[in-house]
Structures are given as C-alpha cells and as structure tokens.
Design an enzyme around this catalytic site. Structure first.
Site, PDB file in Angstrom:
ATOM      1  CG  ASP A  83       2.981   0.767  -0.167  1.00  0.00           C
ATOM      2  OD1 ASP A  83       2.088   1.450  -0.709  1.00  0.00           O
ATOM      3  OD2 ASP A  83       2.963   0.491   1.043  1.00  0.00           O
ATOM      4  CG  HIS A  84      -0.083   3.223  -4.771  1.00  0.00           C
ATOM      5  ND1 HIS A  84      -0.724   2.069  -4.383  1.00  0.00           N
ATOM      6  CD2 HIS A  84      -0.901   4.236  -4.415  1.00  0.00           C
ATOM      7  CE1 HIS A  84      -1.884   2.373  -3.815  1.00  0.00           C
ATOM      8  NE2 HIS A  84      -2.020   3.679  -3.832  1.00  0.00           N
ATOM      9  CE  LYS A  86     -12.395  -0.478   0.339  1.00  0.00           C
ATOM     10  NZ  LYS A  86     -11.989   0.519  -0.666  1.00  0.00           N
ATOM     11  CD  GLU A 121     -10.983   3.749  -0.095  1.00  0.00           C
ATOM     12  OE1 GLU A 121     -10.964   4.022  -1.302  1.00  0.00           O
ATOM     13  OE2 GLU A 121     -10.522   2.698   0.375  1.00  0.00           O
ATOM     14  NE  ARG A 165      -4.321 -16.510 -18.278  1.00  0.00           N
ATOM     15  CZ  ARG A 165      -4.590 -15.888 -17.141  1.00  0.00           C
ATOM     16  NH1 ARG A 165      -5.336 -14.792 -17.158  1.00  0.00           N
ATOM     17  NH2 ARG A 165      -4.118 -16.346 -15.990  1.00  0.00           N
ATOM     18  CG  HIS A 191      -1.102   1.571   1.379  1.00  0.00           C
ATOM     19  ND1 HIS A 191      -0.120   1.211   0.492  1.00  0.00           N
ATOM     20  CD2 HIS A 191      -2.276   1.315   0.745  1.00  0.00           C
ATOM     21  CE1 HIS A 191      -0.670   0.756  -0.629  1.00  0.00           C
ATOM     22  NE2 HIS A 191      -1.958   0.817  -0.489  1.00  0.00           N
TER      23      HIS A 191
END
Length: 515
Positions: free
Chosen positions: A204-205, A367, A243, A68, A267
């Site tokens: 999906d990385h 997390k 993580e 944009r 994942h």
C-alpha cells in the site's frame, strides 16, 4: 555484572535502537510481471533508479521484466530510460543510468505459458552466476489481479517459490486485495498455495510516504503528545484524501470499485490504524501489525439504518477545476450514464476501546475536489472556559500532512502584539523538505528497499486485509440492496463534496477543516 550509567549517557531509546538495527537490502533479482505497463514505467523502475542514485541499492540487484510483448534487452532498457527521465524524482545522470541499465533484462512470455517460467528459471540462474544475486528472488505483481492465479501457479510449478542454500524468495502483491471479504479470502488462499505469509508483501504505497511512517515517531517519541492521545484530551479526528483529478482512464476499474473500495478499505483505514493504535511491544513487523489489527477490530459496526446516518456517498457532476470546465462522472468515457458509483465518501466512525471511547473519527475521500491533499488532523478539546478562554472558539489542532507538502503543524493561541488583550490562532509548522534539506523519497523507494530487506512493517498482513473488508462489506451491501438504499448525493466538480457530508459533522456541532 551491572554497569552504572553516567550522567552524560542518554537513556536507551528502543525506537532509535530498533531503527538503527533495521535489516539492510540484500542482493536479489527483482522480477516484475507486467513490466511493460504503467506501474513499472511510472513508479517501480524510477524508484529503483533513485535508490541507486542515492547509493542505497546493493550493486548486485538486477531487474527482470516479464511481459507478453516481444522486446530485446536493449529495447526494454531504452523504454525504461525514457520513462525514468520523465517520472524520476531527481534528474537522471547519464553515468549512473549507464551502470544501472546493465542490470536490466527482459523476459518475453505469456503469463500462462509454462515454458516461459522454465526459461525464467534458467535466466535467473545465469544472472545469479554473472551478477552475484545469490539466488534471492523478489517477484513483483504489476499485472492485473486476474493474472495473479496463473502467475502463482506457474511460479510454484517451476519451483520458483522455493528457497535453497540460504537464499530467500518473496512476492509483492499490488492492491486491490480483492473486491470484498470473500474475494480477499480467495486471493489470500491462492497466494498461500504458492507462498507463505512470511514471503507475501501486500503493498500500500500510502504507508511508504514519509509522514505516514513518522506518525509512530510523532506519537511515541514525543512526551508532549503521548499523554494527550486519548478520549480525555482529543475532541475528534479528521482524515481527508482529496484529489482534483476525475476518473480519467480508470473508468473500467472505477465502475467496479468506487471510492469506498478504492481508497477507504486500504489507504484511509491504514492511516487510521497508525493514528489510533496502541504502542507496540517492539518495532518488529508483527508487533506493529498486531496493534493495527486491533484498531480495525474495534471499529463500531452499524446496522442498515445506522449506515445511512453515518456514511455519505456522492458522485461528481459537471463543474470547474481551477476555472476549467470538466465533465460529470456519468459523462466520462466508459462510464454507465446511470452509474451509481461513488466518487466521494464521508464517514463518521467510532473506535470502541478505552483510548478512543466516544471520540468521533471523520473520514472523507473524493475526486474532483478543489485541491489535491491528504492529511490527518487531531482536534483537541477546549481549554476550561475561564480567564481569556471564554471567547475562544478555535481548537488546538495538530495536522499531519501526508501529501503533497509533507510535514506537521500545530495550531495554538497567542496574544496579538499591542496594548489590547487580543488572542489569535497561530501555527507552528514543520516541513520535511526545508527542515532536513532534502526531498523525501518516493513511497515505492522505501517499500522496495524494505521488501529487499525482509522488513514487512509497512506491508499489509492477511488478517488486516480481511478485517478491513469485513468492516467495508456491510456498507457496500447496503448501497446495493434492493430496497431502502441510502441516497447517492451529487456534488459539482470543484466543490468539497455534497452538503450531506457537511451535515454529518454539523449534527455534532463540528465542521470539516479547511485544507
């Protein structure tokens, strides 16, 4: 006429031959919707630069940013150069960037502006003539999911979903692929209105990571593992994605999603499928994905009471990470002070098929844990308790490290040097970086090349996505029921999650592997 194989000729290896005949990337225009956002700047363009620097990107590939904000081509290139220098896997070389940047363009438009897509058609046609992209188009949706429908609608209206004269058109869709089964089906319906399933690449990385790709090679190219990969020899499997980070700036999204939807549905279930699937008939994308979907369909479904006994949900409270104090989830910016959102999930799964009967699969994601790491560990059964095995308590464990230190290790038992007969566990370790003398490519590098090649092996198929949601939905519904809701356990930041997650294994006489 049959030809006799001489002694020095190796037997044919379908895995090697399949990899050797992998399609090569084709010239194309990569149109990134949401090109001024974080994903394009942190991941996509740095990945494409690294592919170019490694000599794997066809020279006739262009990048067209669609967003944009008003920018010129030169302004857009300068922004991307700054981001690439910051986030690239390897240092940016001026001479390579200069050439790479000449293939970057910017197209300013609102996502819902019909005239913007008509102008895009003209821009891409001109690029075909000047850069030799042959009419091939790769549309990457790096915008929010709420923008997918207008983008798809206008691409179709402008005829940009159509192929001609041997060209191809593909679309890459970023997760989340819906928020439940109903929304996933609706998203798939919307995509299917404009693009066929063969044209659709759901990314999906995690599947682009080198070790994730190597799971199939480890399992099916090594005779020492293939016969042992079943209920007769494997005691249990653990999959961990930990993580240290908190929710950060993603509270708006995370409050709607939580760890189960954000990580487990895609994942972790994908990693489980690669670990548990049967050998495919060949290395085609659909053959591999056919076997993966069988795993998801074989997952044992639970009743409401069984969900409480097999799934633990947690949320981090205030604590410390590496000695630094951090806030609890409910104190994070833009988080509901009474939030019931899960930042930690542990599950005890079973795959009800012949290979995995009665083998528990323990899965956890969280997390604000003490360490950032993702791994799969295969815990083998004990050897017979005779001779020197009577006092051995450690199992043989095969560990597949997905990140950050990609590699594979195997724990075995060995005699300690000396006159006494003392046995200790030792580790045989393989690291990608040291073994092959080069760093593994980033996940997006491989996945973008695969999309340009027309190889959908590492991308999720429609039925995979929907079956995964069909498994996850009952858990979410139990958590949001009006009565008999499973407890939300709190854990201090910097710990390995709530004690209930440890109890999940302790009830079976097992414990989480220490990362």
């Amino acid at each position: 006429m049959l030809m006799n194989r001489t002694a020095d000729q190796p037997e044919p290896n379908p895995l090697r031959e399949g990899l050797a005949t992998r399609p090569v990337p084709q010239p194309c225009s990569i149109v990134i919707f949401g090109a001024t956002g974080d994903l394009a700047h942190r991941k996509l363009v740095p990945a494409l630069y690294n592919v170019a620097a490694d000599g794997e990107l066809p020279p006739a590939v262009t990048i067209v940013g669609f967003a944009r904000r008003k920018k010129s081509d030169d302004e857009f290139r300068r922004d991307l150069e700054e981001a690439t220098r910051k986030f690239s896997r390897q240092p940016v070389r001026d001479e390579i960037w200069k050439t790479f940047a000449q293939s970057i363009f910017y197209h300013q438009s609102e996502f819902g502006d019909e005239s913007g897509y008509k102008a895009l058609v003209e821009r891409l046609d001109e690029i075909d003539k000047t850069h030799g992209t042959r009419g091939n188009r790769l549309f990457y949706f790096a915008a929010g999911p709420d923008q997918f429908e207008p983008i798809l609608k206008h691409l179709k209206a402008a005829g940009l979903n159509q192929t001609c004269k041997g060209s191809w058109v593909r679309v890459i869709v970023e997760k989340p692929f819906g928020t439940d089964l109903a929304s996933a089906r609706e998203l798939n319906r919307i995509i299917h209105n404009s693009f066929t399933e063969e044209q659709t690449y759901r990314i999906d990385h995690f599947l682009g990571k080198e070790t994730a790709q190597n799971i199939l090679v480890l399992r099916f190219a090594n005779a020492i593992f293939a016969p042992l990969w079943n209920t007769h020899y494997i005691d249990h499997v653990q999959i961990t994605a930990a993580e240290t980070l908190g929710v950060g700036t993603r509270a708006g999204y995370y409050e709607r999603a939580g760890a189960l939807r954000d990580m487990v549905q895609n994942h972790l279930l994908q990693l489980l499928c690669l670990t548990a699937m049967e050998p495919p008939t060949d290395l085609s994308a659909d053959s591999i994905r056919d076997e993966k979907i069988k795993v998801v369909r074989s997952l044992r479904r639970w009743s409401r009471n069984e969900i409480a006994a097999n799934v633990v949900r947690g949320q981090y409270a205030k604590g410390a990470i590496h000695g630094d104090p951090v806030l609890g989830y409910r104190q994070e910016e833009n988080v509901n002070p009474d939030s019931q959102t899960d930042t930690f999930v542990a599950l005890r799964l079973f795959i009800d098929n012949w290979r995995w009967a009665d083998v528990p699969i323990y899965m956890r994601v969280g997390k604000r844990l003490p360490k950032s790491a993702t791994e799969i560990s295969i815990h083998f059964k004990k050897a017979p308790a005779v001779l020197f095995n009577k006092d051995l308590h450690d199992l043989n464990v095969l560990v597949i490290r997905i990140q950050p230190d990609e590699g594979i290790s195997l724990r075995i038992h060995a005699k300690v040097p000396g006159t006494s007969f003392h046995i200790e566990p030792v580790k045989m370790d393989f690291h990608y970086g040291t073994s092959f003398g080069k760093a593994s490519p980033e996940a997006y590098e491989r996945l973008l090349l695969d999309a340009m090649s027309g190889d959908a092996t590492l991308f999720a198929r429609r039925d995979e996505v929907e079956q995964a949601w069909a498994f996850i939905d009952p858990i979410e519904q139990a958590w949001h029921a009006k009565k008999d809701v499973p407890e939300l356990f709190f854990y201090p930041a910097g710990s390995w999650g709530p004690e209930a997650a440890d109890d999940l294994l302790a009830r079976d006489g097992r414990a989480w592997r220490r990362l």
